[in-house]
Design an enzyme around this catalytic site. Sequence first.
Site, PDB file in Angstrom:
ATOM      1  N   ILE A  59     -54.145  -8.485  -8.681  1.00  0.00           N
ATOM      2  CA  ILE A  59     -54.962  -8.571  -9.909  1.00  0.00           C
ATOM      3  C   ILE A  59     -56.224  -7.717  -9.747  1.00  0.00           C
ATOM      4  CG2 ILE A  59     -56.335 -10.113 -11.357  1.00  0.00           C
ATOM      5  CD1 ILE A  59     -54.344 -12.337 -10.652  1.00  0.00           C
TER       6      ILE A  59
ATOM      7  N   ASP B   7     -70.865   6.214 -47.766  1.00  0.00           N
ATOM      8  CA  ASP B   7     -71.445   6.281 -49.108  1.00  0.00           C
ATOM      9  C   ASP B   7     -72.245   7.572 -49.223  1.00  0.00           C
ATOM     10  OD1 ASP B   7     -72.437   5.463 -51.659  1.00  0.00           O
ATOM     11  OD2 ASP B   7     -74.282   4.831 -50.680  1.00  0.00           O
TER      12      ASP B   7
END
Length: 569
Positions: free
Chosen positions: A289, A333
Amino acid sequence: MEKKQQLKEAFFAQDKETVFKKMETTQQGLTSSEAEKRIAEFGPNELNQGKSKSIMVKFLEQFKDFMILVLLAAALISAIFGDVTDAIIILVVVVLNAILGVYQEAKAEEAIDALKKMSSPEARVKRDGDVVSLKSDQLVPGDILLLEAGDVVAADLRLIEIASLKIEESALTGESEAVSKDITVIEDEKVGIGDRLNMAYMNSNVTYGRGEGIVVGTGMNTEVGKIADMLATSEETMTPLQENLNRLGKYLTIVILVVAVVMFGVGMFNGREWLDMLLTSISLAVAAIPEGLPAIVTIILALGTQKMAKRKALIRNLPAVETLGSTDIICSDKTGTLTMNKMTIEKVYLNGAIQSSEDEIDLLAPIVRVMTYSNDTKIANDGTLIGDPTETAMVKFALDKGMNVKEELAKEPRVAEVPFESDRKLMSTIHQLPDGKFFVGTKGAPDELLKRCTQIDNKGEIQPLDEKMKETILDMNHDLATQALRVLAMAYKIVDQLPTDVTTQAVEQELVFAGLTGMIDPERAEAKDAVRVAREAGIRPVMITGDHRDTAEAIARRLGILEEGQQGG
């Protein structure tokens, strides 16, 4: 105490007497005692911030990732089977990772809270019949709110009185042009926000004129509050990095378990002790791991966060930094983001020719006088221009050319005016000249103004204005309009006496045409470079706007969003 629900009705479709009755208020406003009662009933006029999470909750949320859970499981197994050192190392890495995440989130929230406090506007309301100034969070439904140029609207209002009131509502509608307000009842209850002319909305900006309105919505009951509520209730999605780490964690877990089981099986097949093989398999699984991976990822994200902070961008959650790197399309925008949200004169048509705003211009030319005289812009002591963006652009143009507008207006003061009306699309002011005569300045829509002109000013020489000249001027108006410029016409005349009847019929006739101005909401200087960098990074920029298609395409081409041959969608 449970808060009372505010009325949610189409107040724009009701006359003001009905609104007064429903809101249980009067033209003189609420009493202080009634206002205190209502703030207890409805709560303060502020957007809900949601329940604040404790430090412990924020800390525990850092352990939601699958990879972190796998590491915790590995630490537990290591501790059970005596490998305490590995267990401690894994736990230290995981805890440090969580602490760093909580620290970054807390620091970002502190900065955001500080910005909110700085931006809290004041409001002028009628209380006990007097006009008082309050913090906007003290407003309640039924208050009478007063507006004037430069104010930020502090709540949703049903307007009841106006004087040439214009409000810029780009935050809600995307339109940079200020909206001329009206108190007439609107019959259609399904009309959109941009067409509710008798309403004013929280966080919009008053650019021109004055007005009064009844507060009909505060806090989360406002249109801005509805947007905030939608954002708050939207599902929280995982970033691409989080999804990939979770996927990697699952794959690694499966592979490691399979390998461990196979090793255990092979050992048992070869006659090894089952306990030895179990411990060996578990040790292999724990060793496989990658406990350092979350720490490395967190450190890299933290460095990215600090880099963004230096560029004045606040990142609340660490994984959000990586999300920016996974962007394929940026939708922006137009108004106020890609553009300045501030009209600027680019071209002027006078003396039969087009001039750039950068060219020299005679400050005594009638067109400049009309631009600055027939104008309601206020010049603050610090030089700030307050008013309609179109009119402030004209004053800014004259100031940049070296004209002392205040001094000129003091020498030739306004003595009368014919206010702008949408049906005639014109505005006129009359000024007293030092010699006793009067200067009439008129500005407005070119087609409407030309109907009232009989002469034209050509380099100071007054000439008759024939139909051929009018066609030439209208063609020039069309050419400027196709360049995404908003065009206004200027005209004037000098009269010996002040008209006894200051009306459009008496004032706005037999005028001398002075010229045209073409203006635009210009793109931000840094926006073009930002678009270029985005394209080089393989990101497709998209501009979103409610403007006319020709205007939008012109801005998009100037920014580099649209290339030659491309058309807007």
